[in-house]
Structures are given as C-alpha cells and as structure tokens.
Design an enzyme around this catalytic site. Structure first.
Site, short mmCIF file in Angstrom:
data_model
loop_
_atom_site.label_atom_id
_atom_site.label_comp_id
_atom_site.label_asym_id
_atom_site.label_seq_id
_atom_site.Cartn_x
_atom_site.Cartn_y
_atom_site.Cartn_z
N LYS A 57 0.81 -1.22 0.00
CA LYS A 57 0.00 0.00 0.00
C LYS A 57 0.84 1.26 0.00
CE LYS A 57 -3.43 -2.47 2.81
NZ LYS A 57 -4.21 -2.46 4.07
N ARG A 257 -11.59 -5.71 13.19
CA ARG A 257 -12.27 -5.34 11.96
C ARG A 257 -13.44 -6.28 11.72
NH1 ARG A 257 -8.88 -2.49 8.64
NH2 ARG A 257 -10.81 -1.84 7.62
#
Length: 281
Positions: A57, A257
């Site tokens: 990323k 999450r």
C-alpha cells in the site's frame, strides 16, 4: 478504503500525470501526515519524476537529484489532478507541475502519510523494508502463498492482512478473496490443503483484478465515502442475501475489523471461529 488495487490505480495515474512534466514547486500544510518527517524536505522536491514504485500500500517516488518520497494513502487519502487555482477540499500536500496542473494529496481524515527521504533509501524505510510478497508486483503462486501465510497461528483472514506476510491486502479484498475461494475466514492457515491454497491464490488474483477495473479512472471513489454503490460480492453485505446462494451474509469481528462471509458458501464445519456478531467496518 484504499488497498492494493486502489493504490496501484493511484500509481498509474501519477505516472501518467508526471510524464513529460517537471515539478516546479511542492508545498504542504503543517498537518500530521508528516508525522516523523520534515515537511520542509517535502518542499525541496523538484524536477522530473524518475520512477514511481508501489510496494503493498506504499508509493515510492524518486525525483531527479536523488530526492525521494514515501507515500501512504491511509484510510481516505487520494491523489487528484486540478488546474492551477482550483480549490480542492482537504488538500494536504500539492505538486505544482509546469503545465499548469496541480496534483493534490486530498485526505479528509489525515491518516495518510508522507515521508521524504533520499531515493536510494526508500525501500529500507520502516515499514516498507518489512513488507512481505506483493501479489501484483512480485507475482504469487499457491506454494509462495502457503509459505508466506501457512505458518501463522492467526485466523486465515487476519493472516492474509498481515503486511509482513503478504503486502497489499486489507479488510475488503481479504474478505472478497476468501469468499471467492469458498474458505471460512477463521480457518487455521495450517489446515489448508494444496488444492485450497491453489483456489485461494486464484481468488486473490481475481479480487485484485476486479478492484483494478472497478477503480480505474482519474477520480476513484471509495465505498466508505458513500457516493457509490457497493460493488463487492460479500464485503459490507451483512444481513443481505449471498450473491451466489441467497443465504443471509453474516459478520463478526476479527482483529478489530468486521469480517463478512456467507455461512453456506464458506462453511464453518471443522474450524474454530468466533460467534458472528456485529462489528465496525
């Protein structure tokens, strides 16, 4: 939220925008995106962009003169191109080009990151130097995936999101890949068979390809912005019908999450999984 496909689209856009152009001025606001770095070094960037590499990323910019920049989009960051003088909301840093365009780093929540550094040292910066194999940049086989993830004692989806094992997958695309592969997110990685590793690596490739096609263009729109319909097969669809079998999609929390999965297409049989419960995306 930007994951590997979104960051790759950003890289491709930036390469196109910088092509044949010179950076005449770099400027930035005094914000937390420069945490741990000197903003003044960002403003010393100039000249032609010699290379722009994506690792997971992270974006690694190399400008002429040996100056470099590591960039991370965080949760809401994106690069957009505007004409000089055009106001861009949430612009935190700007590249002024010699053709009258300005490339803005727009980041409403300021979880993104900019770190100027000498170009030859970019790959050694933490956490870039710790990243695992990049499925798109390095390629990925079933054997390589098993070697990277198979020894983890974390649940399978959490292990797939471990950037030191596999660089680039986040909550969305890990969930999508597991759905495509028909694997429960709480499987123990060591329990996967060779056939399942092969199915999973094919699913990872498919969800990355889908993400690249979905985000292609100069103005990517993230699902969390609420300005686009949910294009994903299972992510964000808790309570709705599975796109394959019609069974209600369920969700539970893993590693802080929310994980989305279909209990029929991704059976829980023979695995230890937390009881599904609501969680934050």
């Amino acid at each position: 939220m930007p994951e590997l496909p979104e960051v790759e689209i950003a890289r491709r856009n930036l390469v196109r925008w910088f092509s044949g152009r010179r950076l005449v001025r770099a400027e930035a606001d005094d914000t937390r995106i420069f945490r741990g770095a000197e903003r003044r070094h960002f403003e010393e960037l100039s000249g032609r962009l010699e290379s722009l590499v994506r690792r997971g990323k992270y974006l690694l910019f190399a400008f002429e003169g040996g100056r470099g920049l590591m960039g991370h989009l965080g949760m809401t960051g994106k690069f957009v191109r505007r004409t000089e003088g055009q106001v861009e909301p949430h612009s935190r840093a700007r590249f002024h080009l010699d053709d009258g365009h300005v490339i803005h780093f727009s980041d409403p929540r300021m979880f993104g990151r900019m770190e100027p550094a000498p170009a030859p040292l970019l790959r050694t910066l933490d956490p870039v130097g710790l990243l695992g194999r990049d499925p798109l940049a390095d390629g990925l086989t079933a054997g390589q995936l098993a070697e990277a993830v198979g020894s983890s004692r974390q649940p399978l989806k959490v292990a797939l999101m471990d950037q030191e094992r596999l660089a680039g997958l986040g909550n969305i695309h890990a969930a999508e890949a597991l759905f495509r592969a028909g694997l429960h997110p709480s499987r123990e990685p060591g329990s996967l068979t060779p056939a399942e590793w092969k199915r999973l690596v094919q699913a990872i490739r498919a969800t990355i390809d889908f993400g690249l096609k979905e985000q292609e263009g100069e103005e990517p729109v993230y699902l969390e912005e609420g300005r686009s319909e949910n294009p994903f097969l299972v992510y964000g669809r808790a309570g709705g019908p599975c796109s394959q079998c019609g069974t209600p999609v369920e969700s539970f929390t893993q590693g802080g999450r929310t994980t989305h999965f279909c209990p029929k297409c991704q059976p829980r049989s023979g695995v230890h999984a937390s009881k599904p419960r609501a969680g934050k995306r």
